[in-house]
Design a protein around this motif. Structure first.
Motif, PDB file in Angstrom:
ATOM      1  N   SER A  30       0.800  -1.212   0.000  1.00  0.00           N
ATOM      2  CA  SER A  30       0.000   0.000   0.000  1.00  0.00           C
ATOM      3  C   SER A  30       0.837   1.269   0.000  1.00  0.00           C
ATOM      4  O   SER A  30       0.298   2.352  -0.100  1.00  0.00           O
ATOM      5  CB  SER A  30      -0.923  -0.001   1.224  1.00  0.00           C
ATOM      6  OG  SER A  30      -0.157  -0.047   2.404  1.00  0.00           O
ATOM      7  N   SER A  31       2.146   1.138   0.073  1.00  0.00           N
ATOM      8  CA  SER A  31       3.000   2.317   0.189  1.00  0.00           C
ATOM      9  C   SER A  31       3.517   2.820  -1.149  1.00  0.00           C
ATOM     10  O   SER A  31       4.155   3.872  -1.196  1.00  0.00           O
ATOM     11  CB  SER A  31       4.196   2.004   1.091  1.00  0.00           C
ATOM     12  OG  SER A  31       3.763   1.599   2.368  1.00  0.00           O
ATOM     13  N   TYR A  32       3.269   2.085  -2.223  1.00  0.00           N
ATOM     14  CA  TYR A  32       3.916   2.409  -3.481  1.00  0.00           C
ATOM     15  C   TYR A  32       2.931   2.580  -4.619  1.00  0.00           C
ATOM     16  O   TYR A  32       1.863   1.967  -4.643  1.00  0.00           O
ATOM     17  CB  TYR A  32       4.911   1.308  -3.854  1.00  0.00           C
ATOM     18  CG  TYR A  32       6.023   1.147  -2.852  1.00  0.00           C
ATOM     19  CD1 TYR A  32       6.061   0.053  -2.006  1.00  0.00           C
ATOM     20  CD2 TYR A  32       7.027   2.101  -2.745  1.00  0.00           C
ATOM     21  CE1 TYR A  32       7.073  -0.098  -1.076  1.00  0.00           C
ATOM     22  CE2 TYR A  32       8.044   1.953  -1.818  1.00  0.00           C
ATOM     23  CZ  TYR A  32       8.070   0.859  -0.992  1.00  0.00           C
ATOM     24  OH  TYR A  32       9.062   0.710  -0.079  1.00  0.00           O
ATOM     25  N   ALA A  33       3.361   3.385  -5.572  1.00  0.00           N
ATOM     26  CA  ALA A  33       2.671   3.384  -6.851  1.00  0.00           C
ATOM     27  C   ALA A  33       2.854   2.016  -7.493  1.00  0.00           C
ATOM     28  O   ALA A  33       3.842   1.321  -7.234  1.00  0.00           O
ATOM     29  CB  ALA A  33       3.253   4.474  -7.755  1.00  0.00           C
ATOM     30  N   MET A  34       1.884   1.641  -8.313  1.00  0.00           N
ATOM     31  CA  MET A  34       1.936   0.349  -8.970  1.00  0.00           C
ATOM     32  C   MET A  34       1.806   0.527 -10.470  1.00  0.00           C
ATOM     33  O   MET A  34       1.198   1.497 -10.948  1.00  0.00           O
ATOM     34  CB  MET A  34       0.806  -0.552  -8.459  1.00  0.00           C
ATOM     35  CG  MET A  34       0.915  -0.924  -7.002  1.00  0.00           C
ATOM     36  SD  MET A  34       2.382  -1.905  -6.622  1.00  0.00           S
ATOM     37  CE  MET A  34       2.056  -3.388  -7.576  1.00  0.00           C
ATOM     38  N   GLY A  35       2.368  -0.397 -11.192  1.00  0.00           N
ATOM     39  CA  GLY A  35       2.304  -0.286 -12.640  1.00  0.00           C
ATOM     40  C   GLY A  35       2.169  -1.627 -13.318  1.00  0.00           C
ATOM     41  O   GLY A  35       2.359  -2.680 -12.703  1.00  0.00           O
ATOM     42  N   TRP A  36       1.813  -1.562 -14.573  1.00  0.00           N
ATOM     43  CA  TRP A  36       1.765  -2.730 -15.440  1.00  0.00           C
ATOM     44  C   TRP A  36       2.854  -2.605 -16.503  1.00  0.00           C
ATOM     45  O   TRP A  36       3.096  -1.495 -17.036  1.00  0.00           O
ATOM     46  CB  TRP A  36       0.405  -2.842 -16.125  1.00  0.00           C
ATOM     47  CG  TRP A  36      -0.686  -3.312 -15.223  1.00  0.00           C
ATOM     48  CD1 TRP A  36      -1.568  -2.549 -14.516  1.00  0.00           C
ATOM     49  CD2 TRP A  36      -1.013  -4.670 -14.919  1.00  0.00           C
ATOM     50  NE1 TRP A  36      -2.410  -3.338 -13.797  1.00  0.00           N
ATOM     51  CE2 TRP A  36      -2.102  -4.648 -14.022  1.00  0.00           C
ATOM     52  CE3 TRP A  36      -0.505  -5.906 -15.316  1.00  0.00           C
ATOM     53  CZ2 TRP A  36      -2.692  -5.809 -13.513  1.00  0.00           C
ATOM     54  CZ3 TRP A  36      -1.085  -7.058 -14.813  1.00  0.00           C
ATOM     55  CH2 TRP A  36      -2.167  -7.003 -13.927  1.00  0.00           C
ATOM     56  N   PHE A  37       3.463  -3.737 -16.783  1.00  0.00           N
ATOM     57  CA  PHE A  37       4.482  -3.844 -17.813  1.00  0.00           C
ATOM     58  C   PHE A  37       4.131  -5.048 -18.686  1.00  0.00           C
ATOM     59  O   PHE A  37       3.342  -5.904 -18.269  1.00  0.00           O
ATOM     60  CB  PHE A  37       5.860  -4.032 -17.174  1.00  0.00           C
ATOM     61  CG  PHE A  37       6.284  -2.871 -16.314  1.00  0.00           C
ATOM     62  CD1 PHE A  37       5.762  -2.708 -15.036  1.00  0.00           C
ATOM     63  CD2 PHE A  37       7.190  -1.937 -16.779  1.00  0.00           C
ATOM     64  CE1 PHE A  37       6.128  -1.629 -14.242  1.00  0.00           C
ATOM     65  CE2 PHE A  37       7.577  -0.859 -15.992  1.00  0.00           C
ATOM     66  CZ  PHE A  37       7.043  -0.706 -14.723  1.00  0.00           C
ATOM     67  N   ARG A  38       4.722  -5.125 -19.839  1.00  0.00           N
ATOM     68  CA  ARG A  38       4.458  -6.281 -20.691  1.00  0.00           C
ATOM     69  C   ARG A  38       5.721  -6.661 -21.446  1.00  0.00           C
ATOM     70  O   ARG A  38       6.606  -5.831 -21.689  1.00  0.00           O
ATOM     71  CB  ARG A  38       3.337  -5.987 -21.683  1.00  0.00           C
ATOM     72  CG  ARG A  38       3.681  -4.941 -22.726  1.00  0.00           C
ATOM     73  CD  ARG A  38       2.495  -4.673 -23.635  1.00  0.00           C
ATOM     74  NE  ARG A  38       2.838  -3.699 -24.666  1.00  0.00           N
ATOM     75  CZ  ARG A  38       1.972  -3.241 -25.553  1.00  0.00           C
ATOM     76  NH1 ARG A  38       0.718  -3.673 -25.543  1.00  0.00           N
ATOM     77  NH2 ARG A  38       2.353  -2.354 -26.452  1.00  0.00           N
ATOM     78  N   GLN A  39       5.764  -7.941 -21.794  1.00  0.00           N
ATOM     79  CA  GLN A  39       6.893  -8.447 -22.570  1.00  0.00           C
ATOM     80  C   GLN A  39       6.350  -9.320 -23.692  1.00  0.00           C
ATOM     81  O   GLN A  39       5.786 -10.390 -23.439  1.00  0.00           O
ATOM     82  CB  GLN A  39       7.862  -9.235 -21.694  1.00  0.00           C
ATOM     83  CG  GLN A  39       9.138  -9.629 -22.416  1.00  0.00           C
ATOM     84  CD  GLN A  39      10.214 -10.112 -21.470  1.00  0.00           C
ATOM     85  OE1 GLN A  39       9.948 -10.486 -20.324  1.00  0.00           O
ATOM     86  NE2 GLN A  39      11.459 -10.092 -21.936  1.00  0.00           N
ATOM     87  N   ALA A  40       6.515  -8.838 -24.903  1.00  0.00           N
ATOM     88  CA  ALA A  40       6.106  -9.591 -26.080  1.00  0.00           C
ATOM     89  C   ALA A  40       7.218 -10.553 -26.480  1.00  0.00           C
ATOM     90  O   ALA A  40       8.375 -10.347 -26.113  1.00  0.00           O
ATOM     91  CB  ALA A  40       5.796  -8.642 -27.225  1.00  0.00           C
ATOM     92  N   PRO A  41       6.883 -11.600 -27.214  1.00  0.00           N
ATOM     93  CA  PRO A  41       7.907 -12.567 -27.632  1.00  0.00           C
ATOM     94  C   PRO A  41       9.065 -11.894 -28.366  1.00  0.00           C
ATOM     95  O   PRO A  41       8.849 -11.111 -29.295  1.00  0.00           O
ATOM     96  CB  PRO A  41       7.134 -13.503 -28.561  1.00  0.00           C
ATOM     97  CG  PRO A  41       5.718 -13.408 -28.104  1.00  0.00           C
ATOM     98  CD  PRO A  41       5.537 -11.988 -27.653  1.00  0.00           C
ATOM     99  N   GLY A  42      10.271 -12.164 -27.914  1.00  0.00           N
ATOM    100  CA  GLY A  42      11.452 -11.634 -28.565  1.00  0.00           C
ATOM    101  C   GLY A  42      11.741 -10.178 -28.279  1.00  0.00           C
ATOM    102  O   GLY A  42      12.647  -9.595 -28.879  1.00  0.00           O
ATOM    103  N   VAL A  48       3.676  -0.087 -19.403  1.00  0.00           N
ATOM    104  CA  VAL A  48       2.333   0.045 -19.964  1.00  0.00           C
ATOM    105  C   VAL A  48       1.576   1.189 -19.285  1.00  0.00           C
ATOM    106  O   VAL A  48       1.110   2.112 -19.934  1.00  0.00           O
ATOM    107  CB  VAL A  48       1.550  -1.264 -19.814  1.00  0.00           C
ATOM    108  CG1 VAL A  48       0.102  -1.074 -20.250  1.00  0.00           C
ATOM    109  CG2 VAL A  48       2.210  -2.383 -20.612  1.00  0.00           C
ATOM    110  N   ALA A  49       1.448   1.113 -17.956  1.00  0.00           N
ATOM    111  CA  ALA A  49       0.663   2.111 -17.234  1.00  0.00           C
ATOM    112  C   ALA A  49       1.036   2.068 -15.760  1.00  0.00           C
ATOM    113  O   ALA A  49       1.559   1.063 -15.276  1.00  0.00           O
ATOM    114  CB  ALA A  49      -0.831   1.844 -17.397  1.00  0.00           C
TER     115      ALA A  49
END
Length: 120
Positions: A30-42, A48-49
């Motif tokens: 609860s203390s941190y900002a959170m984000g989304w990341f992605r990894q496509a093949p290769g 992401v956000a």
């Protein structure tokens, strides 16, 4: 230590939608900002956000602003990523992580990720 679990991925046709969830345990979640990341093949993992601790501010990769929406109902609740109008280029493994807001970079541990596959 924060433990992250992503879910909600799957196979969807082009034009469809998915909502990903990131649940976490650990007293520091609860203390941190959170984000989304992605990894496509290769390819390398990419940002992401992200969303601040209380959900008041968000930030997106420029190419995804109109189609993705990140949300959270408070610092202790799951973080979501709503993805709309998906196309095959969005196929990737999606991960959530704690984020340094100033740089939009991740820190700490990663979850196992959730696979998103968009068919044409």
């Amino acid at each position: 230590q924060v433990q992250l679990v992503e879910s909600g991925g799957g196979l969807v046709q082009a034009g469809g939608s998915l909502r990903l969830s990131c649940a976490a345990s650990g007293r520091t979640f609860s203390s941190y900002a959170m984000g989304w990341f992605r990894q496509a093949p290769g390819k390398e993992r990419e940002f992401v956000a992200a969303i601040t601790t209380n959900g008041g501010n968000t930030n997106y990769a420029d190419s995804l602003k109109c189609r993705f929406a990140i949300s959270r109902d408070g610092p202790k609740n799951p973080v979501y990523l709503q993805m709309n109008s998906l196309n095959p280029e969005k196929t990737a493994v999606y991960y959530c992580a704690s984020v340094v807001w100033a740089t939009m970079t991740s820190f700490g541990s990663w979850g196992q990720g959730t696979q998103v596959t968009v068919s044409s």
